[in-house]
Design a protein around this motif. Structure first.
Motif, PDB file in Angstrom:
ATOM      1  N   LEU A 182       0.798  -1.290  -0.032  1.00  0.00           N
ATOM      2  CA  LEU A 182       0.048  -0.107   0.007  1.00  0.00           C
ATOM      3  C   LEU A 182       0.932   1.197   0.113  1.00  0.00           C
ATOM      4  N   ASP A 183       1.771   1.324   0.800  1.00  0.00           N
ATOM      5  CA  ASP A 183       2.813   2.374   0.799  1.00  0.00           C
ATOM      6  C   ASP A 183       3.459   2.707  -0.525  1.00  0.00           C
ATOM      7  N   GLN A 184       4.002   1.568  -1.153  1.00  0.00           N
ATOM      8  CA  GLN A 184       4.593   1.709  -2.648  1.00  0.00           C
ATOM      9  C   GLN A 184       3.520   2.092  -3.536  1.00  0.00           C
ATOM     10  N   ALA A 185       2.040   1.763  -3.651  1.00  0.00           N
ATOM     11  CA  ALA A 185       1.417   2.088  -4.211  1.00  0.00           C
ATOM     12  C   ALA A 185       1.038   3.454  -4.223  1.00  0.00           C
ATOM     13  N   CYS A 186       0.824   3.784  -2.972  1.00  0.00           N
ATOM     14  CA  CYS A 186       0.432   5.264  -2.766  1.00  0.00           C
ATOM     15  C   CYS A 186       1.698   6.344  -3.245  1.00  0.00           C
ATOM     16  N   LYS A 187       2.856   5.943  -3.056  1.00  0.00           N
ATOM     17  CA  LYS A 187       4.168   6.622  -3.513  1.00  0.00           C
ATOM     18  C   LYS A 187       4.475   6.664  -5.020  1.00  0.00           C
ATOM     19  N   GLU A 188       4.288   5.504  -5.668  1.00  0.00           N
ATOM     20  CA  GLU A 188       4.720   5.364  -6.662  1.00  0.00           C
ATOM     21  C   GLU A 188       3.469   5.710  -7.880  1.00  0.00           C
ATOM     22  N   TRP A 189       2.156   5.370  -7.608  1.00  0.00           N
ATOM     23  CA  TRP A 189       0.969   5.131  -8.357  1.00  0.00           C
ATOM     24  C   TRP A 189      -0.005   6.427  -7.984  1.00  0.00           C
ATOM     25  N   GLY A 190      -0.385   6.306  -6.742  1.00  0.00           N
ATOM     26  CA  GLY A 190      -1.401   7.096  -6.275  1.00  0.00           C
ATOM     27  C   GLY A 190      -2.727   6.193  -6.521  1.00  0.00           C
ATOM     28  N   PHE A 191      -2.782   5.138  -7.229  1.00  0.00           N
ATOM     29  CA  PHE A 191      -3.930   4.289  -7.564  1.00  0.00           C
ATOM     30  C   PHE A 191      -3.383   2.915  -7.242  1.00  0.00           C
ATOM     31  N   ASN A 207       2.441  15.450   3.156  1.00  0.00           N
ATOM     32  CA  ASN A 207       3.498  16.519   2.758  1.00  0.00           C
ATOM     33  C   ASN A 207       4.074  16.166   1.429  1.00  0.00           C
ATOM     34  N   GLY A 208       3.087  15.608   0.448  1.00  0.00           N
ATOM     35  CA  GLY A 208       3.601  15.189  -0.828  1.00  0.00           C
ATOM     36  C   GLY A 208       4.219  14.071  -1.127  1.00  0.00           C
ATOM     37  N   LYS A 209       4.256  13.012   0.144  1.00  0.00           N
ATOM     38  CA  LYS A 209       4.867  11.896  -0.043  1.00  0.00           C
ATOM     39  C   LYS A 209       3.945  10.970  -0.843  1.00  0.00           C
ATOM     40  N   TYR A 210       2.640  11.127  -0.718  1.00  0.00           N
ATOM     41  CA  TYR A 210       1.560  10.392  -1.424  1.00  0.00           C
ATOM     42  C   TYR A 210       0.900  11.224  -2.251  1.00  0.00           C
ATOM     43  N   LYS A 211       0.993  11.258  -3.459  1.00  0.00           N
ATOM     44  CA  LYS A 211       0.414  12.228  -4.625  1.00  0.00           C
ATOM     45  C   LYS A 211      -1.022  11.911  -5.059  1.00  0.00           C
ATOM     46  N   SER A 212      -2.189  12.861  -5.164  1.00  0.00           N
ATOM     47  CA  SER A 212      -3.119  12.664  -5.857  1.00  0.00           C
ATOM     48  C   SER A 212      -2.818  12.711  -7.220  1.00  0.00           C
ATOM     49  N   ILE A 213      -3.242  11.635  -8.036  1.00  0.00           N
ATOM     50  CA  ILE A 213      -3.009  11.403  -9.554  1.00  0.00           C
ATOM     51  C   ILE A 213      -3.985  11.983 -10.561  1.00  0.00           C
ATOM     52  N   VAL A 264     -15.807  -2.824 -20.068  1.00  0.00           N
ATOM     53  CA  VAL A 264     -15.516  -1.623 -20.626  1.00  0.00           C
ATOM     54  C   VAL A 264     -14.183  -0.767 -19.987  1.00  0.00           C
ATOM     55  N   THR A 265     -13.117  -0.596 -20.739  1.00  0.00           N
ATOM     56  CA  THR A 265     -11.979  -0.094 -20.297  1.00  0.00           C
ATOM     57  C   THR A 265     -12.093   1.523 -20.564  1.00  0.00           C
ATOM     58  N   GLY A 266     -12.190   2.247 -19.332  1.00  0.00           N
ATOM     59  CA  GLY A 266     -12.516   3.867 -19.956  1.00  0.00           C
ATOM     60  C   GLY A 266     -11.620   4.824 -19.059  1.00  0.00           C
ATOM     61  N   LEU A 267     -11.259   4.469 -17.483  1.00  0.00           N
ATOM     62  CA  LEU A 267     -10.409   5.105 -16.818  1.00  0.00           C
ATOM     63  C   LEU A 267      -8.949   5.026 -17.396  1.00  0.00           C
ATOM     64  N   GLN A 268      -8.471   6.134 -17.226  1.00  0.00           N
ATOM     65  CA  GLN A 268      -6.754   6.225 -17.645  1.00  0.00           C
ATOM     66  C   GLN A 268      -6.167   7.229 -16.414  1.00  0.00           C
ATOM     67  N   ILE A 269      -4.952   6.812 -16.044  1.00  0.00           N
ATOM     68  CA  ILE A 269      -4.306   7.677 -14.966  1.00  0.00           C
ATOM     69  C   ILE A 269      -2.901   7.949 -15.549  1.00  0.00           C
ATOM     70  N   GLN A 270      -2.601   9.182 -14.860  1.00  0.00           N
ATOM     71  CA  GLN A 270      -1.026   9.681 -15.271  1.00  0.00           C
ATOM     72  C   GLN A 270      -0.014   8.936 -14.906  1.00  0.00           C
ATOM     73  N   LYS A 271       0.911   8.660 -15.367  1.00  0.00           N
ATOM     74  CA  LYS A 271       2.169   7.911 -14.787  1.00  0.00           C
ATOM     75  C   LYS A 271       3.366   8.256 -15.467  1.00  0.00           C
ATOM     76  N   GLU A 272       4.247   9.231 -14.960  1.00  0.00           N
ATOM     77  CA  GLU A 272       5.247   9.786 -15.471  1.00  0.00           C
ATOM     78  C   GLU A 272       5.104  10.422 -16.921  1.00  0.00           C
ATOM     79  N   GLY A 273       3.958  11.029 -17.153  1.00  0.00           N
ATOM     80  CA  GLY A 273       3.759  11.719 -18.601  1.00  0.00           C
ATOM     81  C   GLY A 273       3.041  10.815 -19.488  1.00  0.00           C
ATOM     82  N   GLU A 274       2.628   9.714 -19.036  1.00  0.00           N
ATOM     83  CA  GLU A 274       1.867   8.751 -20.051  1.00  0.00           C
ATOM     84  C   GLU A 274       0.534   8.415 -19.253  1.00  0.00           C
TER      85      GLU A 274
END
Length: 353
Positions: A65-74, A277-283, A243-253
């Motif tokens: 969970l910690d890694q998911a919130c830090k690296e993906w936010g999803f 304090n920005g460790k976990y970012k809303s994406i 149906v795939t519709g949701l897309q998230i930002q990951k390193e500009g992609e």
């Protein structure tokens, strides 16, 4: 019909498709560049977390969970209930999906009986009015406030189809329980007491937005939902399996979030970004249209009480505070004054702004 002058000329997308499926009005058309093309190969890397393990304090799952919130936010959860039964696979959700389909199939005049009114953020229609320069999203929605219960305005709740109102309430009660369990786990990975975040949600705010994105003859020229981050603590989303519709930002992609049967999608909101304090970012995320299928999704927004003060926890500050203290209600309602645009709103909470 709404008394809101903006709402008076917001077109109903579902009706546009019914009248002429081949036509897309100019106010919906957008220009996409090469950077907008999705990276399907990255979809399999989106974290999958077992919430039943989290609820038991499983260290490996907490680390995930910690890694998911830090690296993906999803992340996606393939076990969405703390009691072992999958929330997305039970009879409540089956009833919700059936009731939602029937609601959106109702005649427009029937749905307009609960159309959003001026100054309200509940009911049927589009949350933001049109303007000369604003591009519109290719979607309609049903937006309801669930908790605290005194925030409910039942005149905006659907009375048809029969039983739909009760199914919405049952589903949202289950989501609330899952959300509270997630808040406990988020407290732990932030180095806080288990109930710290829950104590800041004594009157947990929860709203439900049911998104309806009709098919579009030129799906690459519209957006079902424009790119934005959520002003929530967390958002819990149920999407249809086919149906795939949701897309998230990951390193500009842009990375498609491919549905996993009987799973929920969870994302970090702005409040968690500020507290950490920005460790976990809303994406940033968006939703795209499909050429032949409509897409329905259920976004549950979980938020602090409007009077809660949100600022970085002392233990999350290593050198300097990235964010100032904000009163959550003021932060939330200022975001509702206009269409969300990427991560622009959280900049108002940055230290020095």
């Amino acid at each position: 019909m709404s008394s809101n002058p903006d709402m008076a000329y917001v077109p109903n997308v579902q009706e546009l498709v019914k009248s002429d499926p081949s036509q897309v009005p100019e106010k919906f058309l957008i220009i996409r560049n090469e950077e907008d093309e999705p990276r399907n190969d990255l979809s399999s890397r989106i974290p999958i977390i077992d919430l039943s393990l989290l609820s038991r304090g499983h260290k490996e799952e907490l680390d995930k969970l910690d890694q998911a919130c830090k690296e993906w936010g999803f992340f996606q959860s393939n076990c969405a209930c703390t009691g072992g039964e999958s929330l997305s696979g039970n009879r409540i959700v089956a009833g919700d999906e059936d009731g939602t389909a029937k609601f959106f199939e109702l005649p427009l005049e029937e749905k307009n009986k609960i159309r959003m009114a001026s100054g309200e953020f509940q009911g049927y229609g589009q949350l933001f009015g049109a303007s000369q320069v604003q591009k519109m999203d290719w979607s309609d929605a049903l937006l309801l406030s669930l908790y605290p219960e005194q925030n409910r305005n039942l005149k905006f709740w659907p009375t048809e189809p029969e039983g739909y109102k009760e199914v919405i309430e049952a589903y949202s009660s289950e989501v609330k329980r899952v959300g509270e369990e997630l808040l406990r786990s988020l407290s732990i990975i932030m180095g806080l007491e288990k109930h710290t975040l829950l104590s800041l949600h004594k009157e947990l705010g929860q709203a439900l937005r049911v998104n309806y994105i009709p098919p579009c003859s030129i799906p690459d020229k519209v957006l079902g939902l424009s790119p934005h981050s959520d002003t929530t603590t967390i958002t819990i989303l149920m999407q249809e399996d086919d149906v795939t519709g949701l897309q998230i930002q990951k390193e500009g992609e842009w990375v498609p979030v491919k549905p996993i049967p009987n799973a929920l999608v969870v994302n970090v909101g702005d409040a968690i970004e500020i507290w950490s304090n920005g460790k976990y970012k809303s994406i940033e995320h968006r939703a795209v249209a499909n050429k032949s299928k409509r897409r329905i999704s259920y976004a549950s927004f979980l938020c602090p009480h409007v009077d809660a003060e949100v600022e970085p926890f002392d233990n999350m500050v290593e050198t300097s505070r990235m964010y100032k203290k904000v009163r959550y209600g003021e932060y939330l309602f200022s975001s509702l004054k206009g269409k969300l645009k990427g991560k622009a709103h959280i900049e108002t909470a940055k230290a020095g702004n």
